[in-house]
Design a protein around this motif. Structure first.
Motif, mmCIF file in Angstrom:
data_model
loop_
_atom_site.group_PDB
_atom_site.id
_atom_site.type_symbol
_atom_site.label_atom_id
_atom_site.label_comp_id
_atom_site.label_asym_id
_atom_site.label_seq_id
_atom_site.Cartn_x
_atom_site.Cartn_y
_atom_site.Cartn_z
ATOM 1 N N LYS A 55 0.830 -1.212 0.015
ATOM 2 C CA LYS A 55 0.190 0.012 -0.057
ATOM 3 C C LYS A 55 0.895 1.219 0.024
ATOM 4 C CE LYS A 55 -3.526 2.567 2.689
ATOM 5 N NZ LYS A 55 -4.184 2.474 4.145
ATOM 6 N N THR A 56 0.732 2.096 -0.951
ATOM 7 C CA THR A 56 1.228 3.349 -0.799
ATOM 8 C C THR A 56 0.569 4.664 -0.752
ATOM 9 O OG1 THR A 56 1.273 3.533 -3.327
ATOM 10 C CG2 THR A 56 3.032 2.346 -2.481
ATOM 11 N N VAL A 57 1.362 5.517 -0.081
ATOM 12 C CA VAL A 57 0.607 7.178 0.336
ATOM 13 C C VAL A 57 1.858 7.899 -0.332
ATOM 14 C CG1 VAL A 57 -0.034 8.689 1.657
ATOM 15 C CG2 VAL A 57 -0.278 6.359 2.342
ATOM 16 N N VAL A 58 1.260 8.673 -1.302
ATOM 17 C CA VAL A 58 2.133 9.796 -2.065
ATOM 18 C C VAL A 58 2.473 10.931 -1.170
ATOM 19 C CG1 VAL A 58 2.700 11.282 -4.085
ATOM 20 C CG2 VAL A 58 1.577 8.701 -4.370
ATOM 21 N N GLY A 59 3.675 11.153 -0.783
ATOM 22 C CA GLY A 59 3.979 12.300 -0.013
ATOM 23 C C GLY A 59 5.176 12.164 0.627
ATOM 24 N N SER A 60 5.560 13.134 1.527
ATOM 25 C CA SER A 60 7.210 13.219 1.918
ATOM 26 C C SER A 60 7.023 13.154 3.540
ATOM 27 C CB SER A 60 7.730 14.639 1.664
ATOM 28 O OG SER A 60 8.831 14.892 2.305
ATOM 29 N N HIS A 61 8.231 12.585 3.832
ATOM 30 C CA HIS A 61 8.440 12.556 5.494
ATOM 31 C C HIS A 61 8.333 14.100 6.225
ATOM 32 C CE1 HIS A 61 12.812 13.737 4.183
ATOM 33 N NE2 HIS A 61 12.794 14.185 5.600
ATOM 34 N N THR A 62 8.398 15.195 5.372
ATOM 35 C CA THR A 62 8.204 16.472 5.923
ATOM 36 C C THR A 62 6.819 16.819 6.165
ATOM 37 O OG1 THR A 62 8.315 17.377 3.641
ATOM 38 C CG2 THR A 62 10.427 17.154 4.736
ATOM 39 N N ASP A 63 5.773 16.046 5.658
ATOM 40 C CA ASP A 63 4.666 16.271 5.987
ATOM 41 C C ASP A 63 4.136 15.680 7.302
ATOM 42 O OD1 ASP A 63 1.673 16.181 6.193
ATOM 43 O OD2 ASP A 63 1.390 15.861 3.980
ATOM 44 N N VAL A 64 4.485 16.358 8.259
ATOM 45 C CA VAL A 64 4.353 15.637 9.698
ATOM 46 C C VAL A 64 2.969 15.190 10.115
ATOM 47 C CG1 VAL A 64 6.439 16.879 10.565
ATOM 48 C CG2 VAL A 64 4.044 17.985 10.564
ATOM 49 N N ALA A 65 2.074 15.854 9.735
ATOM 50 C CA ALA A 65 0.514 15.281 9.887
ATOM 51 C C ALA A 65 0.444 13.992 9.361
ATOM 52 C CB ALA A 65 -0.287 16.457 9.489
ATOM 53 N N LEU A 66 0.700 13.880 7.929
ATOM 54 C CA LEU A 66 0.744 12.572 7.308
ATOM 55 C C LEU A 66 1.451 11.733 8.078
ATOM 56 C CD1 LEU A 66 -0.696 11.129 5.079
ATOM 57 C CD2 LEU A 66 1.444 11.759 3.699
ATOM 58 N N VAL A 67 2.597 11.851 8.232
ATOM 59 C CA VAL A 67 3.492 10.983 9.111
ATOM 60 C C VAL A 67 2.845 10.273 10.380
ATOM 61 C CG1 VAL A 67 5.875 10.385 10.382
ATOM 62 C CG2 VAL A 67 5.864 11.607 8.245
ATOM 63 N N GLU A 68 2.393 11.368 11.294
ATOM 64 C CA GLU A 68 1.623 11.049 12.348
ATOM 65 C C GLU A 68 0.654 10.103 12.203
ATOM 66 O OE1 GLU A 68 -1.156 13.248 15.769
ATOM 67 O OE2 GLU A 68 0.536 14.306 14.671
ATOM 68 N N LYS A 69 -0.211 10.406 11.215
ATOM 69 C CA LYS A 69 -1.553 9.612 10.816
ATOM 70 C C LYS A 69 -1.268 8.175 10.505
ATOM 71 C CE LYS A 69 -5.241 9.000 7.580
ATOM 72 N NZ LYS A 69 -4.858 8.068 6.816
ATOM 73 N N LEU A 70 0.082 7.912 9.633
ATOM 74 C CA LEU A 70 0.416 6.615 9.052
ATOM 75 C C LEU A 70 0.871 5.536 10.456
ATOM 76 C CD1 LEU A 70 1.974 7.631 5.563
ATOM 77 C CD2 LEU A 70 -0.413 6.321 6.091
#
Length: 345
Positions: A55-70
């Motif tokens: 499963k993939t999510v397109v984004g960056s590790h600098t997107d901290v809200a997304l990193v927290e969610k994942l």
């Protein structure tokens, strides 16, 4: 971790180390029991990873809200991206803390740091006498907070001490070898390391192999396949042995031998002479201007010495040695003629 499916979130899946680690997980006999989610920048690479069941999510590790969610959604986080970007570390730790509070289950974090945390200021003038032991947490705790990678490492150790996550830190040394696996074949993964290719690029540019100072400084080394195996060995140890060291006792060095910078410089110099791109089989000292131009600092003149006693104690058995590393440089030089430059700075 669930008795059926284990949700694993991986940062750095398209990188040199991360891709090699993911490829090994996907080849496991129990791969069907693992649900992988990878955060990747490239939509094209995301599509290719999906073909492998990731499963993939397109984004960056600098997107901290997304990193927290994942991270919140994961039983295990494999952090194999930027080891110095504290906001990303804080984000995945926050997500893991919320997961613990909501489920009561303690998640797992396997983070990638590096033996650069051990460096001194030798500038190539001497071989350091201090050899760090990953089975000696008291010695590791003498490292200054200002050392490279240390700020993130300390945040991770603190999280383990607070009890909401079990943390394990793998510290690769000078990694070498061209990565070779299905992620490389599909164009998903970067197959190149950094330190040796950067030295080769600088040497090609100046027409001569080089070293910082006298090149007497020492670093450990490890083949990409061996260090990727360490992640698998550690994961299995965590699953099967509750006594596996974590937190302050959760440092795992990746090394299987040592070398001086002079040895690498000489091997590069010899390879350049063979292809008509160098004048002498002996390396020369990089000038101050060259050090700044190619590397930005004297980092490659530092000492970083260690022994992977804890890693070996959990069953890690690396096979490639310093002789293999030096022997691989001719192939790396040949490969460098057909790839983009590798920046160290």
């Amino acid at each position: 971790m669930s008795a059926t499916k284990t949700n694993i979130f991986i940062l750095g899946a398209t990188g040199y180390i991360g891709g090699s680690v993911l490829a090994r997980f996907l080849n496991r006999s129990d791969a069907a029991s693992l649900n992988f989610t990878a955060l990747v920048r490239s939509a094209e690479k995301a599509a290719k990873l999906k073909q492998l069941g990731v499963k993939t999510v397109v984004g960056s590790h600098t997107d901290v809200a997304l990193v927290e969610k994942l991270a919140y959604e994961a039983d295990v986080v494999l952090s194999i991206a930027d080891c110095d970007y504290l906001p990303a570390a804080e984000a995945f730790l926050k997500g893991l803390e919320y997961r613990f509070k909501d489920t009561g289950n303690v998640p797992i974090l396997i983070h990638t740091s590096g033996t650069g945390v051990l460096i001194d200021n030798a500038a190539g003038a001497f071989a350091g006498e201090t050899i760090y032991d990953d089975a000696n947490p008291d010695q590791i705790e003498t490292l200054a907070p200002s050392q490279p990678h240390r700020e993130v490492d300390l945040a991770i150790i603190k999280a383990d001490k607070e009890g909401y996550v079990k943390t394990y830190i793998i510290l690769p040394s000078t990694i070498y070898g061209l990565a070779s696996n299905k992620l490389v074949d599909l164009g998903i993964q970067n197959p190149h390391s950094i330190q040796i290719p950067a030295l080769i690029d600088a040497s090609l540019s100046r027409g001569q192999g080089g070293m910082v100072g006298q090149g007497k400084n020492m670093w450990p080394n490890v083949h990409i396949d061996d260090v990727a195996d360490l992640y698998i060995v550690l994961y299995d140890s965590i699953k099967n042995n509750p006594a596996t060291g974590h937190g302050r006792e959760g440092f795992y060095f990746g090394e299987n031998g040592e070398h001086t910078l002079y040895q690498i410089g000489k091997a590069i110099s010899e390879a350049l002479v063979e292809i008509g791109r160098g004048n002498s089989p002996e390396p020369t000292t990089f000038s101050k201007e060259e050090v700044q131009k190619y590397f930005g600092s004297n980092y490659l003149g530092t000492n970083s010495r260690c022994r992977a006693n804890r890693s070996r104690a959990i069953g890690w058995k690396p096979t490639k040695t310093t002789a293999d590393m030096l022997g691989s440089i001719k192939l790396e030089v040949a490969d460098s003629l057909h790839r983009k430059p590798v920046p160290l700075r």
